[in-house]
Scaffold this motif. Structure first.
Motif, short mmCIF file in Angstrom:
data_model
loop_
_atom_site.label_atom_id
_atom_site.label_comp_id
_atom_site.label_asym_id
_atom_site.label_seq_id
_atom_site.Cartn_x
_atom_site.Cartn_y
_atom_site.Cartn_z
N MET A 95 123.12 -54.92 30.95
CA MET A 95 122.60 -53.66 30.44
C MET A 95 121.07 -53.68 30.33
O MET A 95 120.39 -52.72 30.74
CB MET A 95 123.22 -53.37 29.07
N TYR A 96 120.53 -54.77 29.81
CA TYR A 96 119.06 -54.83 29.63
C TYR A 96 118.32 -54.80 30.96
O TYR A 96 117.39 -53.99 31.14
CB TYR A 96 118.69 -56.07 28.82
N PRO A 97 118.70 -55.63 31.95
CA PRO A 97 118.03 -55.53 33.25
C PRO A 97 118.20 -54.16 33.89
O PRO A 97 117.26 -53.63 34.52
CB PRO A 97 118.71 -56.62 34.09
N ALA A 98 119.39 -53.56 33.73
CA ALA A 98 119.62 -52.23 34.31
C ALA A 98 118.74 -51.19 33.66
O ALA A 98 118.16 -50.32 34.33
CB ALA A 98 121.10 -51.86 34.16
N ALA A 99 118.63 -51.24 32.33
CA ALA A 99 117.78 -50.29 31.62
C ALA A 99 116.32 -50.48 31.99
O ALA A 99 115.56 -49.50 32.15
CB ALA A 99 117.97 -50.46 30.11
N LYS A 100 115.90 -51.74 32.15
CA LYS A 100 114.52 -52.01 32.52
C LYS A 100 114.23 -51.50 33.92
O LYS A 100 113.16 -50.93 34.19
CB LYS A 100 114.26 -53.52 32.46
N ALA A 101 115.18 -51.67 34.83
CA ALA A 101 115.00 -51.19 36.20
C ALA A 101 114.90 -49.67 36.25
O ALA A 101 114.05 -49.10 36.95
CB ALA A 101 116.15 -51.68 37.08
N SER A 102 115.77 -49.00 35.51
CA SER A 102 115.79 -47.53 35.54
C SER A 102 114.56 -46.93 34.86
O SER A 102 114.22 -45.77 35.11
CB SER A 102 117.06 -47.01 34.87
N GLY A 103 113.91 -47.71 33.99
CA GLY A 103 112.76 -47.17 33.26
C GLY A 103 111.44 -47.37 33.96
O GLY A 103 110.40 -46.95 33.44
N LEU A 104 111.44 -47.99 35.14
CA LEU A 104 110.18 -48.21 35.85
C LEU A 104 109.60 -46.88 36.35
O LEU A 104 110.31 -46.09 37.00
CB LEU A 104 110.40 -49.16 37.03
#
Length: 414
Positions: A396-405
């Protein structure tokens, strides 16, 4: 982007870095296999313990009693009559007196009480001894009422004692001497120790206890007149018909003996080992949970490894993410892609972990317990579900970080 497209992209991304993907899955494989193997180990130990209790005789009640009946009616006769009347709940009754310090001899072979590895336990019993004690004849016959009433000097041997005295020759109709008196061997009981699940140190104590059960000599209880100075028999075993009847048998015997000893004087005690069985079951359940909890830490470590690998993946694919966002990809589609990628990693790792755990459990069962041991289906399914959940949580954290770029920053990345 729909779910199918996200799954296809996730699989493609995983396949581009096979070594990294395998290292990511390794923690999940080890964690899931560890849970299966360690819980199965505790299960195997419990099987060995249950086998030992079963060898003693299921639904068994131990009775100790002595009275001062002025009519000289023995407590054995009184109890035998009581048990015969309660045929709905009681399946068997036998005197169970033990004699000590007697010399046993056949030819030049002598068994002395100082040698605990070969000396048998000498029991005084009746024709229902094998029923109450869970013995099965392999040769000859058991003690009969005629042997008891006729004071016949006959005996039945345990498998270990028969082998110790006679080797591989046939003991039936041979005579052994107990304290110098001749007794004819009329039967041999099957070995219990051969059925024990395990040959290693894990079950060494249990196997040793079962081997001790194969070292016995059963005599008619009327032999107390010549081997025990005619002392009254005070130890007995009663077998309940089933587990449901056990509480009624214990309660009935306790009430009967309390009333009888109150009338004529004496003492009594009624005991069954079901409490020990329940305690062992509870201890084993706690052990399974404890071992499963320790092994589950490996799953947690595997989940953290997945998160770290996914963070590296996000950094390496920053430009790809920027391009996707620049052409209109929604944030949720990017989150879905990375979550699916993490879930696929854990899912594949979980399947491989189940295979490793299944094979490891089979090897463990054969080597440690000398039996076919299979993993618990419920534990396996639960561990696999947890591995998938770990992938979603730690992805979840890597996915959220990726989507927030921001798209512009992402496109500028090398």
């Amino acid at each position: 982007m729909n779910l199918g497209q996200a799954l296809k992209m996730a699989v493609k991304s995983i396949s581009t870095s096979k070594l990294r993907s395998f290292l990511t899955m390794l923690g999940v494989i080890i964690g899931l296999a560890s849970v299966m193997i360690m819980v199965s180990y505790a299960k195997g130990q419990n099987m060995a313990i249950q086998q030992y209790y079963k060898s003693l005789g299921s639904n068994r009640v131990t009775v100790s009693a002595s009275t001062n009946n002025p009519s000289f009616e023995s407590i054995n006769t009184v109890l035998q009559r009581y048990c015969a009347k309660d045929h709905k709940n009681i399946a068997g009754f036998t005197p169970d007196e033990t004699l000590y310090g007697l010399n046993i001899q056949y030819g030049i072979k002598t068994l002395i009480s100082d040698n605990y590895e070969t000396y048998p336990t000498i029991y005084l019993g009746n024709e229902q001894f094998s029923t109450c004690r869970n013995y099965t004849l392999s040769k000859g016959r058991d003690i009969s009422p005629l042997d008891i009433d006729g004071f016949h000097q006959v005996c039945v041997l345990g498998a270990a004692t028969a082998k110790e005295l006679f080797g591989y020759s046939n003991p039936i109709d041979q005579k052994i001497r107990i304290n110098g008196l001749p007794f004819t061997v009329i039967g041999i009981y099957q070995a219990k120790a051969e059925k024990v699940a395990g040959k290693k140190e894990d079950t060494e104590g249990i196997k040793s206890a079962m081997e001790a059960q194969d070292r016995l000599i059963l005599l008619p209880h009327t032999m107390n007149r010549i081997l025990n100075n005619n002392q009254a028999v005070s130890q007995f075993t009663v077998k309940a018909k089933d587990a449901d009847a056990l509480p009624r048998v214990v309660s009935g015997l306790t009430s009967f003996l309390q009333e009888y000893t109150k009338r004529y004087g004496g003492w009594s005690n009624v005991f069954n080992d079901s409490g020990f069985v329940q305690q062992d079951n509870k201890a084993n359940e706690m052990q399974q949970r404890f071992l499963g909890g320790i092994a589950a830490i490996s799953l947690l470590v595997g989940g953290i490894g997945i998160m770290n690998i996914m963070l590296v993946t996000v950094k390496e694919r920053t430009r790809e993410i920027g391009i996707r966002k620049a052409i209109g990809a929604e944030r949720k589609s990017i989150i879905t892609q990375f979550l699916i990628e993490a879930a696929v990693l854990c899912g594949v790792g979980g399947v491989l972990g189940i295979a490793v755990g299944y094979l490891g459990t089979l090897i463990l069962g054969k080597v440690t317990f000398n039996t076919i041991l299979l993993p618990d289906a419920g534990i396996t399914i639960a561990a696999f579900a947890v591995s998938l959940l770990m992938g979603l949580i730690f992805g979840m954290y890597p996915a959220a970080k990726a989507s927030g770029l921001p798209p512009v920053d992402a496109l500028r990345a090398d």
